[in-house]
Every structure is written in structure tokens, then in C-alpha cells.
Design an enzyme around this catalytic site. Structure first.
Site, PDB file in Angstrom:
ATOM      1  N   VAL A  60       0.829  -1.204   0.000  1.00 31.16           N
ATOM      2  CA  VAL A  60       0.000   0.000   0.000  1.00 31.16           C
ATOM      3  C   VAL A  60       0.866   1.258   0.000  1.00 31.16           C
ATOM      4  O   VAL A  60       0.567   2.217  -0.706  1.00 31.16           O
ATOM      5  CB  VAL A  60      -0.970   0.000   1.208  1.00 31.16           C
ATOM      6  N   GLU A  61       1.942   1.245   0.758  1.00 35.38           N
ATOM      7  CA  GLU A  61       2.781   2.436   0.887  1.00 35.38           C
ATOM      8  C   GLU A  61       3.546   2.768  -0.395  1.00 35.38           C
ATOM      9  O   GLU A  61       3.542   3.917  -0.835  1.00 35.38           O
ATOM     10  CB  GLU A  61       3.769   2.276   2.051  1.00 35.38           C
ATOM     11  N   THR A  62       4.232   1.785  -0.981  1.00 36.05           N
ATOM     12  CA  THR A  62       5.114   2.073  -2.116  1.00 36.05           C
ATOM     13  C   THR A  62       5.061   1.055  -3.244  1.00 36.05           C
ATOM     14  O   THR A  62       5.809   1.186  -4.213  1.00 36.05           O
ATOM     15  CB  THR A  62       6.588   2.148  -1.657  1.00 36.05           C
TER      16      THR A  62
END
Length: 187
Positions: A60-62
Site C-alpha cells: 500500500v505504501e510504495t
């Protein structure tokens, strides 16, 4: 008549190949790959955190891309805010990890991010959903929501998370966590 027979043979070969491909391999892993498995596994074992949760947060982050820095200044694979990273580095006492390394080196970022998840897990007594929310919004805000009754910390009540960004974030991490645990038998 010959061309019809060739088409049938080609169709049977295609169906056979497709069936073998989909039945004999874990083809869904193509759509939900997990990179840096060794690093995630190592640090998850060290800090006693579910590796699928770490992978879902990274996704989700990167989306597993290194060197990222958000508009707000979060760095690395796990998008740690510099102030949080400095605090975590002091508390975790990781001698080989620095802020400079966190942005570019996956293992260093995964180690500190996993340590931070472990810290949040202790704070929220293993409540995975509260940990995910706290990773995004901060532990103080999540604790306030729980104390004030704005949110009860359950997955069923994710829609009651007061911040839209955090609500969406938690939903996305849960989605990828569920996909990973369904697709992969083990980490």
C-alpha cells in the site's frame, strides 16, 4: 475440412495449456507478488510480526519501490516519517541503521518499519486493525479515537474511523493482507 481439424487441435492445445497453467501454478501470485521476502521474513521473525502484514503495508505504501519519498516527507519502502524514524532508531537501538540508509536500503527500512509495527502491536495489545490505523494516523490519534468511543478498533467498524485517509488506508491494507494470506500458503 482440414482447417477445421487444425482449429480444433489448436483450441484443445490452448485449453490444455491454460488449464495446466492455472491449475498447476499459483497464478494469482503474478498479480500479487511479494518482493524482499527474505528481508520481510527475517525482520518479522525478529520482531514477532506477521510477515503478511508487513508485505501488505509495503504494497500500500510504495508497491515495493525503493527510494520513495512522499509529499509529507515519509521515506523508503515502508514510508516512515523522519520524526517517527528518529524516535524508532533511538528506541530500537539499531546501530547500523541511519536516516540516510532508510530511504534507499530495503532491509534497513523494513527492519525499522517492522520494529515500529511491533511497538504498535504491543501498545494496542495485538489489535491488528488498530495497529494498521496507528501506522497511518499515529498512535496518539488512534488511542484518542478508541478512548473517546469514535471507533472501537474492530475491522467491522472500519467505516467509523474519523479520518477518511486512514479509513481508506486500513481498508487497502486489509485487502492486500487477505489476498496474500489466501494466495500464499506460507511466507
Amino acid at each position: 475440412m482440414k482447417w477445421l481439424r487444425k482449429k480444433r487441435v489448436l483450441l484443445l492445445l490452448f485449453i490444455g495449456f491454460t488449464a495446466i497453467l492455472f491449475l498447476s501454478t499459483n497464478w494469482m501470485s503474478w498479480f500479487y507478488p511479494i518482493y524482499y521476502k527474505n528481508e520481510i521474513r527475517t525482520h518479522s521473525n525478529t520482531y514477532e510480526i506477521d510477515p503478511f502484514l508487513v508485505a501488505a503495508i509495503i504494497r500500500v505504501e510504495t508497491n515495493f519501490k525503493t527510494g520513495r519519498e512522499s509529499k509529507k516527507g515519509a521515506i523508503g519502502l515502508m514510508q516512515l516519517m523522519p520524526d517517527t524514524a528518529k524516535w524508532a532508531l533511538e528506541k530500537a537501538k539499531l546501530p547500523d541503521v541511519s536516516l540516510e540508509r532508510l530511504k534507499e536500503e530495503p532491509s534497513a527500512n523494513i527492519e525499522l518499519g517492522t520494529w515500529y509495527l511491533s511497538s504498535l502491536s504491543r501498545k494496542f495489545e495485538g489489535n491488528r486493525i488498530a495497529v494498521i490505523a496507528a501506522y497511518n494516523a499515529g498512535p496518539g490519534k488512534v488511542q484518542h479515537w478508541l478512548d473517546e468511543g469514535d471507533w472501537d478498533g474492530t475491522e467491522a467498524a472500519v467505516k467509523n474511523i474519523p479520518f477518511g485517509e486512514t479509513r481508506h488506508y486500513v481498508q487497502r491494507v486489509i485487502y492486500y493482507y487477505d489476498q496474500y494470506t489466501e494466495i500464499y500458503n506460507e511466507f
